[in-house]
Design a protein around this motif. Structure first.
Motif, mmCIF file in Angstrom:
data_model
loop_
_atom_site.group_PDB
_atom_site.id
_atom_site.type_symbol
_atom_site.label_atom_id
_atom_site.label_comp_id
_atom_site.label_asym_id
_atom_site.label_seq_id
_atom_site.Cartn_x
_atom_site.Cartn_y
_atom_site.Cartn_z
ATOM 1 N N ALA A 1 0.716 -1.167 -0.166
ATOM 2 C CA ALA A 1 -0.031 0.056 0.066
ATOM 3 C C ALA A 1 1.075 1.106 0.025
ATOM 4 N N ASP A 2 0.262 2.417 -0.365
ATOM 5 C CA ASP A 2 0.922 3.626 -0.134
ATOM 6 C C ASP A 2 1.613 3.808 1.215
ATOM 7 N N ILE A 3 2.788 4.122 1.575
ATOM 8 C CA ILE A 3 3.359 4.494 2.915
ATOM 9 C C ILE A 3 2.444 5.523 3.635
ATOM 10 N N PHE A 4 2.184 6.624 2.833
ATOM 11 C CA PHE A 4 1.616 8.018 3.360
ATOM 12 C C PHE A 4 0.166 7.613 3.593
ATOM 13 N N ASP A 5 -0.400 8.364 4.697
ATOM 14 C CA ASP A 5 -1.912 8.193 5.075
ATOM 15 C C ASP A 5 -2.489 6.923 4.954
ATOM 16 N N GLN A 6 -1.538 6.115 5.510
ATOM 17 C CA GLN A 6 -2.214 4.488 5.724
ATOM 18 C C GLN A 6 -1.746 4.153 7.138
ATOM 19 N N GLU A 7 -2.405 3.032 7.745
ATOM 20 C CA GLU A 7 -1.900 2.821 8.946
ATOM 21 C C GLU A 7 -0.876 1.565 8.988
ATOM 22 N N TYR A 8 0.107 1.978 9.886
ATOM 23 C CA TYR A 8 1.242 0.821 9.801
ATOM 24 C C TYR A 8 1.352 0.617 11.593
ATOM 25 N N GLU A 9 1.885 -0.699 11.787
ATOM 26 C CA GLU A 9 2.151 -0.644 13.162
ATOM 27 C C GLU A 9 3.634 -0.261 13.423
ATOM 28 N N VAL A 10 3.941 0.355 14.533
ATOM 29 C CA VAL A 10 5.363 0.701 14.870
ATOM 30 C C VAL A 10 5.626 -0.024 15.892
ATOM 31 N N THR A 11 6.787 -0.619 16.166
ATOM 32 C CA THR A 11 7.300 -1.138 17.245
ATOM 33 C C THR A 11 8.665 -0.583 17.671
ATOM 34 N N ILE A 12 8.982 -0.346 18.935
ATOM 35 C CA ILE A 12 10.173 0.318 19.635
ATOM 36 C C ILE A 12 10.701 -0.680 20.557
ATOM 37 N N ILE A 13 11.880 -1.092 20.651
ATOM 38 C CA ILE A 13 12.428 -1.823 21.643
ATOM 39 C C ILE A 13 13.918 -1.062 22.185
ATOM 40 N N LEU A 14 13.888 -0.786 23.188
ATOM 41 C CA LEU A 14 15.161 -0.260 23.830
ATOM 42 C C LEU A 14 15.754 -1.389 24.794
ATOM 43 N N SER A 15 16.918 -1.696 24.358
ATOM 44 C CA SER A 15 17.671 -2.618 25.409
ATOM 45 C C SER A 15 18.874 -2.052 25.876
ATOM 46 N N ASP A 16 19.218 -2.169 27.324
ATOM 47 C CA ASP A 16 20.583 -1.547 27.765
ATOM 48 C C ASP A 16 21.576 -2.748 27.567
ATOM 49 N N ARG A 17 22.827 -2.421 27.631
ATOM 50 C CA ARG A 17 24.079 -3.251 27.725
ATOM 51 C C ARG A 17 24.010 -4.345 28.870
ATOM 52 N N ARG A 18 23.186 -4.069 30.042
ATOM 53 C CA ARG A 18 23.052 -5.054 31.116
ATOM 54 C C ARG A 18 22.062 -6.006 30.850
ATOM 55 N N GLY A 19 21.318 -5.842 29.670
ATOM 56 C CA GLY A 19 20.458 -6.769 29.355
ATOM 57 C C GLY A 19 18.762 -6.525 29.516
ATOM 58 N N ARG A 20 18.662 -5.371 30.058
ATOM 59 C CA ARG A 20 17.237 -4.906 30.365
ATOM 60 C C ARG A 20 16.742 -4.478 28.851
ATOM 61 N N SER A 21 15.359 -4.966 28.659
ATOM 62 C CA SER A 21 14.655 -4.321 27.507
ATOM 63 C C SER A 21 13.414 -4.029 27.826
ATOM 64 N N VAL A 22 12.908 -2.936 27.058
ATOM 65 C CA VAL A 22 11.558 -2.446 27.104
ATOM 66 C C VAL A 22 10.838 -2.417 25.740
ATOM 67 N N TYR A 23 9.748 -2.889 25.611
ATOM 68 C CA TYR A 23 9.218 -2.838 24.243
ATOM 69 C C TYR A 23 7.926 -2.319 24.158
ATOM 70 N N LYS A 24 7.582 -1.594 23.026
ATOM 71 C CA LYS A 24 6.196 -0.905 22.829
ATOM 72 C C LYS A 24 5.990 -1.114 21.324
ATOM 73 N N ALA A 25 4.550 -1.195 21.187
ATOM 74 C CA ALA A 25 4.038 -1.230 19.802
ATOM 75 C C ALA A 25 2.470 -0.725 19.644
ATOM 76 N N PHE A 26 2.274 0.092 18.672
ATOM 77 C CA PHE A 26 0.992 0.488 18.569
ATOM 78 C C PHE A 26 0.909 1.239 16.842
ATOM 79 N N ASN A 27 -0.195 1.380 16.440
ATOM 80 C CA ASN A 27 -0.286 1.797 15.311
ATOM 81 C C ASN A 27 -0.410 3.222 15.111
ATOM 82 N N ILE A 28 0.178 3.734 13.954
ATOM 83 C CA ILE A 28 0.390 5.057 13.552
ATOM 84 C C ILE A 28 0.338 5.205 11.987
ATOM 85 N N ARG A 29 0.413 6.634 11.738
ATOM 86 C CA ARG A 29 0.112 6.888 10.209
ATOM 87 C C ARG A 29 1.038 7.840 9.753
#
Length: 276
Positions: free
Chosen positions: A221-249
């Motif tokens: 589909a077109d990239i613009f003006d369409q709904e996509y899911e974004v995922t963000i994962i932040l992991s530190d060097r000590r092994g701790r990770s935080v994960y978030k995901a939701f839909n954006i446009r």
């Protein structure tokens, strides 16, 4: 101290025997009846013209004391039992191993509490290249990076209870129709704010995940003006990770770039196809 028991016993018995005269005949001063040949009598037998010899002398009280049982008082040890050279050293309380051992400093202190729960707020650079928080339903700008093409810059802020040095930031967009995914992952050092929380640096696009979007050769589909899911994962060097995901446009909303953006990001774009 060791005492020769056999020697001590022998000396004790000998002393007793001498004191009691065990079988020992005392000799007289004259006419030893038991020494030499018998006198045939040239001189009348001694009828006792002198005082009878009471014995060779004062009875021997015995030999010297038994073997040395100790030259002085009983030796209980050359020094008092050593219970320690001084007052036991309690020392400072053991704080345990250094939690930063093995993790070289990058100049940014740990963010928050090492035992606390990690967290962050997702962000994205907007048309003015300033980061703003994003959440479900947010508009995310499609921007031209220095390497060309079009990307969305996905970052973090309000990072807490995580190590800011050498963290791994992953950003991904998923096409909800085909499930195809575009991913960018990089190692970042987060800046620390006055509130003690960490964030991507607005002026440094390398501290954001540069998620490739266009030319559009991956989405159905077109990239613009369409709904996509974004995922963000932040992991530190000590092994701790935080994960978030939701839909954006995603949006082609950079001033003066609208036409180029829509051309490159449309469904079915062919690489090399000219854009107005």
């Amino acid at each position: 101290m060791r005492v020769n028991f056999s020697r001590t016993l022998a000396l004790t018995l000998l002393s007793s025997c001498l004191a009691l005269g065990c079988g020992v005949r005392p000799a007289t001063e004259e006419g030893d009846a038991g020494v030499g040949e018998k006198d045939a009598g040239q001189t009348p037998p001694d009828a006792g013209t002198g005082t009878p010899d009471a014995g060779p002398g004062t009875p021997d009280a015995g030999p010297p004391p038994p073997a040395d049982a100790g030259t002085g008082e009983s030796d209980a040890g050359t020094e008092p039992s050593d219970a320690g050279t001084g007052t036991p050293d309690a020392g400072p309380p053991d704080a345990g191993p250094d939690p930063d051992e093995g993790y070289p400093s990058c100049g940014v202190p740990y963010l928050g509490d090492r035992e606390g729960k990690g967290d962050f707020t997702p962000t994205a650079l907007g048309p003015d290249m300033a980061a703003a928080a994003i959440q479900a339903g947010s508009t995310v700008s499609i921007i031209e990076p220095v390497q060309g093409g079009r990307v969305s810059f996905i970052g973090v802020k309000d990072v807490i209870n995580m190590d800011p040095c050498g963290a791994t930031l992953l950003g991904a967009f998923r096409d909800l129709r085909s499930n195809r995914v575009s991913v960018d992952q990089r190692t970042v050092t987060l800046q620390r704010g006055a509130d003690g929380r960490g964030a991507s640096t607005d002026s440094d696009t390398a501290s954001f995940s540069n998620v490739f979007l266009c030319p559009n050769n991956w989405s159905n589909a077109d990239i613009f003006d369409q709904e996509y899911e974004v995922t963000i994962i932040l992991s530190d060097r000590r092994g701790r990770s935080v994960y978030k995901a939701f839909n954006i446009r995603p949006a082609c909303n950079v001033p003066g770039e609208d036409k180029w953006c829509r051309c490159l990001c449309k469904q079915g774009y062919k690489l090399g196809e000219p854009c107005p």
